[in-house]
Design an enzyme around this catalytic site. Structure first.
Site, short mmCIF file in Angstrom:
data_model
loop_
_atom_site.label_atom_id
_atom_site.label_comp_id
_atom_site.label_asym_id
_atom_site.label_seq_id
_atom_site.Cartn_x
_atom_site.Cartn_y
_atom_site.Cartn_z
N GLN A 115 125.70 45.50 31.54
CA GLN A 115 124.66 44.49 31.50
C GLN A 115 125.24 43.19 32.04
O GLN A 115 126.24 43.24 32.75
CB GLN A 115 124.13 44.38 30.09
N GLU A 168 119.45 43.55 28.04
CA GLU A 168 118.80 44.30 26.97
C GLU A 168 119.03 43.61 25.63
O GLU A 168 120.07 42.99 25.40
CB GLU A 168 119.36 45.73 26.90
N GLU A 207 120.76 51.32 35.96
CA GLU A 207 121.88 51.19 35.03
C GLU A 207 123.11 51.78 35.71
O GLU A 207 123.13 52.97 36.03
CB GLU A 207 121.63 51.90 33.70
N TYR A 231 127.43 55.94 34.26
CA TYR A 231 128.54 55.09 33.84
C TYR A 231 129.84 55.81 34.15
O TYR A 231 130.02 56.97 33.77
CB TYR A 231 128.44 54.77 32.34
N ASN A 264 117.46 51.50 25.86
CA ASN A 264 117.03 52.23 24.66
C ASN A 264 116.16 51.36 23.75
O ASN A 264 115.25 51.87 23.09
CB ASN A 264 118.25 52.73 23.89
N ASN A 311 112.32 54.42 29.58
CA ASN A 311 113.76 54.44 29.77
C ASN A 311 114.36 55.73 29.23
O ASN A 311 114.09 56.11 28.09
CB ASN A 311 114.40 53.26 29.01
N GLU A 312 115.11 56.43 30.07
CA GLU A 312 115.92 57.60 29.66
C GLU A 312 115.15 58.54 28.73
O GLU A 312 115.66 58.95 27.68
CB GLU A 312 117.23 57.13 29.02
#
Length: 517
Positions: free
Chosen positions: A364, A35, A310, A252, A80, A180-181
């Protein structure tokens, strides 16, 4: 009664059968995520100011380490970041590319690394590109135009523009994330589930009309702690099922266990942390059930799979404010032994759920919550690099369903859990089998008996182990090899089994060679 000292191994067993299969292992389980965030792209992948970089600005030492991990798919450019990204900023002569404020991470985006640079990077790395389209500030037409630019032969506006920028042949990008999200209040263009599902359906439809061969990935809930989970997932799946091929999931892990906002003030709990794969398994099971329900509601004949695009450990380096600088030093998590063990159990989950989880991207790949850390004159591999690389290089074919018997470990969050977390694979084409063992105990070694119920291998041909007495031990530029996976002597097969002692706080990989079939 005599107390057994902690150094006395407890007994455990693992039984494998090459016909007892969980699912086919997709090579795309071993993917990464790059990203435009912090120093992942600039000063990570791309760093023209480093004396170590080549003429293109790429770091050969970083590329060599990324190739060592053997990434099969790479998600780009966000995250993001993508919800405010104009892809046209990153094409054409570099001198004419605009500098913009990247609102997601409050940094300055120079656009010196854009679509062509990423595709050149992906081609050299030998990885499948997975592009995310902007469904925040972007329109469905913008998404379709990007597909035309990347995938269609010349003869129309955007494909001709690609050719004028130096690439006459289409890139042929197959995998496309629909935003995304989009449920997150932190996301540019946040939407509720119904609004997102409507936009995702229309974007996917238009993108497929441009290129019918693409595969699309819809956004699931940003985390299991989100207040809308799993209702968001059910709504999007039910509405978008016929237009998508994969459904995204993010998580996460943290010690202490994270809330949706932070971990401040919570006590560490290593025993529960090392049992995090129970949460990972449950997350996959919940969304797999949601997929089955959506398939039934739509009376569908097609399958949708999970894309865990992710995942990682992330809880210490939480400040994401770049203070309007270029390549800000943000979110540079330093990983330790217990983090590496959690990553290994996560990869075990991917194999155990390989019937439904088909894509996974660690977030990442460089500097930002990443297995590799760089500075202008060097780099080092973090602890999490080693389990990721061992799985990527040795887990292939089908995932086996191991029968595991092991002592139980009490945890505050999950109750009693098995001390031994296990996955296994078998590749009929090569005859190679791999077994991955994590001893979650902080104090007790395990004497593991590994047996084969149907097809005993000729020999164990490789073995690696990472362990140590300190769960907080980590690598650094000064001590790059403090915690690594080291080769060990493979145990000898006796009859239909082998025995070996795995120390506490350890990850062990065993490679077996069967006769070709």
């Amino acid at each position: 009664m005599t107390e057994i000292p902690d150094s006395t191994p407890l007994q455990a067993s693992v039984a494998l059968h090459t016909g007892r299969i969980t699912g086919e292992i997709s090579p795309l389980l071993f993917g990464g995520f790059a990203e435009h965030m912090g120093r992942c792209i600039y000063e990570g992948i791309y760093d023209p100011e480093s004396p170590l970089s080549d003429a293109r600005g790429l770091r050969p030492d970083v590329m060599a380490a990324l190739k060592e991990t053997n990434y099969r798919i790479m998600r780009y450019p966000g995250g993001n970041f993508v919800s405010g990204y104009r892809w046209t900023d990153g094409i054409g002569p570099k001198a004419g590319r605009p500098r913009r404020r990247a609102l997601a991470w409050r940094s300055i985006e120079t656009n010196q690394f854009g679509p062509h640079e990423f595709m050149e990077f992906a081609e050299e790395l030998g990885t499948e590109p997975m592009w995310a389209v902007n469904l925040g500030t972007g329109s469905i037409q913008d998404a379709a135009d990007l597909v035309e630019y990347m995938n269609l032969p010349t003869g129309t506006l955007y494909s001709d523009l690609r050719a004028s920028n130096g690439r006459s042949e289409p890139y042929g990008v197959k995998y496309w994330c629909l935003g995304n999200e989009m449920d997150g209040p932190w996301q540019i263009g946040q939407m509720d589930a119904h609004a997102y599902a409507d936009k995702a359906v229309q974007a996917a439809k238009l993108m497929r009309w441009m290129d019918p061969g693409i595969k699309t990935i819809a956004c699931g809930s940003s985390a299991t702690a989100m207040p809308g989970y799993p209702e968001w997932d059910m709504t999007v799946l039910s509405h978008a099922y016929e237009q998508i091929d994969y459904f995204s999931m993010h998580h996460y892990a943290a010690n202490p266990y994270p809330t949706i906002s932070n971990t401040d003030g919570l006590p560490r709990d290593t025993d529960s942390y090392l049992a995090s794969s129970l949460h990972f398994d449950e997350h996959a099971d919940t969304l797999a059930a949601a997929i089955r329900v959506a398939k039934a509601k739509n009376r569908s004949k097609r399958d949708v799979f999970l894309c865990w695009d992710e995942w990682n450990v992330w809880y210490r380096a939480k400040g994401g404010d770049g203070e309007w600088s270029e390549a800000p030093h943000i979110l540079e998590e330093v990983y330790n032994l217990e983090d590496a063990l959690v990553v290994a159990t996560w990869l075990n989950t991917f194999l155990r759920k390989s019937d439904v989880v088909k894509i996974a991207c660690i977030a990442q790949i460089v500097n930002v919550i990443a297995p590799i850390m760089t500075r202008r004159d060097g780099m080092f591999r973090q602890t999490i690099f080693y389990p990721l690389t061992l799985f990527s290089r040795h887990a292939s074919g089908v995932a086996l369903d191991p029968l595991v018997r092991a002592p139980l470990q009490p945890t505050a969050r999950y109750g009693d859990v098995s001390m031994l977390d296990v996955s296994a694979s078998f590749d009929e084409a090569t005859g190679e089998g791999a077994t991955f063992l994590v001893n979650r105990s902080q104090t007790r070694p395990l004497r593991v008996t590994l047996s084969w119920e149907d097809d005993t291998p000729r020999a164990l041909t490789g073995a690696w182990q990472m362990s140590g007495p300190d769960p907080l031990a980590e690598n650094s530029f000064e001590m790059p090899d403090a915690v690594t996976a080291v080769p060990i002597t493979p145990p000898v097969i006796e009859g239909r089994q082998v025995s070996l002692t795995v120390p506490p706080l350890s990850f062990t990989t065993l490679i077996a060679q069967h006769a070709p079939r």
